[in-house]
Design a protein around this motif. Sequence first.
Motif, short mmCIF file in Angstrom:
data_model
loop_
_atom_site.label_atom_id
_atom_site.label_comp_id
_atom_site.label_asym_id
_atom_site.label_seq_id
_atom_site.Cartn_x
_atom_site.Cartn_y
_atom_site.Cartn_z
N LYS A 2 -1.48 4.45 -63.17
CA LYS A 2 -0.50 4.14 -62.13
C LYS A 2 -1.08 3.07 -61.22
O LYS A 2 -2.16 3.22 -60.69
CB LYS A 2 -0.17 5.39 -61.32
CG LYS A 2 0.84 5.17 -60.22
CD LYS A 2 1.12 6.46 -59.46
CE LYS A 2 2.05 6.22 -58.31
NZ LYS A 2 2.28 7.45 -57.54
N GLU A 3 -0.34 1.96 -61.06
CA GLU A 3 -0.75 0.87 -60.19
C GLU A 3 0.18 0.83 -58.99
O GLU A 3 1.39 0.77 -59.15
CB GLU A 3 -0.63 -0.47 -60.93
CG GLU A 3 -1.50 -0.60 -62.13
CD GLU A 3 -2.86 -1.21 -61.82
OE1 GLU A 3 -3.66 -1.28 -62.74
OE2 GLU A 3 -3.10 -1.58 -60.67
N GLN A 65 5.60 10.66 -71.84
CA GLN A 65 4.29 10.28 -71.29
C GLN A 65 4.42 9.78 -69.85
O GLN A 65 3.58 10.10 -69.01
CB GLN A 65 3.64 9.21 -72.18
CG GLN A 65 2.20 8.94 -71.80
CD GLN A 65 1.45 8.18 -72.87
OE1 GLN A 65 1.80 8.19 -74.04
NE2 GLN A 65 0.40 7.51 -72.47
N PHE A 66 5.46 9.02 -69.55
CA PHE A 66 5.71 8.57 -68.19
C PHE A 66 5.83 9.76 -67.24
O PHE A 66 5.22 9.79 -66.17
CB PHE A 66 6.97 7.71 -68.16
CG PHE A 66 7.47 7.32 -66.79
CD1 PHE A 66 6.64 6.73 -65.86
CD2 PHE A 66 8.79 7.52 -66.45
CE1 PHE A 66 7.12 6.35 -64.60
CE2 PHE A 66 9.28 7.16 -65.21
CZ PHE A 66 8.44 6.56 -64.29
N SER A 67 6.59 10.76 -67.64
CA SER A 67 6.77 11.96 -66.82
C SER A 67 5.43 12.65 -66.56
O SER A 67 5.16 13.10 -65.44
CB SER A 67 7.74 12.92 -67.53
OG SER A 67 7.86 14.11 -66.82
N LYS A 72 5.55 14.76 -62.60
CA LYS A 72 6.80 15.44 -62.27
C LYS A 72 7.70 15.42 -63.49
O LYS A 72 7.86 14.38 -64.13
CB LYS A 72 7.54 14.74 -61.12
CG LYS A 72 6.74 14.59 -59.86
CD LYS A 72 6.67 15.87 -59.10
CE LYS A 72 5.92 15.66 -57.79
NZ LYS A 72 5.70 16.89 -57.09
N GLY A 73 8.30 16.55 -63.78
CA GLY A 73 9.30 16.58 -64.83
C GLY A 73 10.65 16.16 -64.27
O GLY A 73 10.94 16.39 -63.10
N MET A 151 6.26 -0.36 -69.87
CA MET A 151 6.08 -0.28 -68.43
C MET A 151 7.34 0.30 -67.78
O MET A 151 8.45 -0.06 -68.16
CB MET A 151 5.79 -1.69 -67.88
CG MET A 151 5.39 -1.72 -66.44
SD MET A 151 4.61 -3.28 -65.94
CE MET A 151 5.59 -4.52 -66.72
N PHE A 152 7.13 1.19 -66.82
CA PHE A 152 8.20 1.82 -66.05
C PHE A 152 7.98 1.46 -64.58
O PHE A 152 6.85 1.46 -64.11
CB PHE A 152 8.16 3.34 -66.20
CG PHE A 152 8.43 3.83 -67.58
CD1 PHE A 152 9.70 4.25 -67.94
CD2 PHE A 152 7.41 3.89 -68.53
CE1 PHE A 152 9.95 4.73 -69.22
CE2 PHE A 152 7.67 4.35 -69.81
CZ PHE A 152 8.93 4.77 -70.16
#
Length: 183
Positions: A2-3, A65-67, A72-73, A151-152
């Motif tokens: 996380k950036e 994977q992002f979650s 957090k779900g 990327m998200f």
Amino acid sequence: MKELLFYEGNFCVKFKAPNASELTEYVLNKPEQFDDKSWAENCVLNTIPCTWQETMPLLAPSFEQFSKIVGKGFNYTLYDPWINCYNKGSYQDIHDHYTADFACVFFPNMGENFGKFFFFDRNSHCVNTKWRKLLNIQDMWYPNISPGDIMFFPGNILHGVTVHQSTETRKTLSCNCRLELPL
């Protein structure tokens, strides 16, 4: 990883897509039946429409994977994605996806003289020039992107793509999403 970008509310999450080879094959081999996007009037690029039905199975492992990275779900609605095609001279002006809670971009290919994805700090004007110079405050950030990365980021973050100078077509798969949170 996380950036943080400029402040806590501006962030991106980037990682190698778990099924990068499958996503890459889909993006690079989808027939180039271009459409006109109303949002592309200040950009020079071609877009290929996709449906959420065909892309959801391909994107689901990355959303999981992002979650996990966010810790957090959540449930979400995926709007119809699109493939951006950048030929020599193509670019995207600074823009946001203000109607989306978050956006997602998959990068299947990279090369020399490819256009570069960047984020722009919409609040950079709040610090005067001397302080910006003294504190080395930047208003643009270029993430280090490799083929297969996804990327998200929140939809309200300004971003764009510099002019593509390569004769090889640069492609990305992009989508907007809405968070579905219980009240």
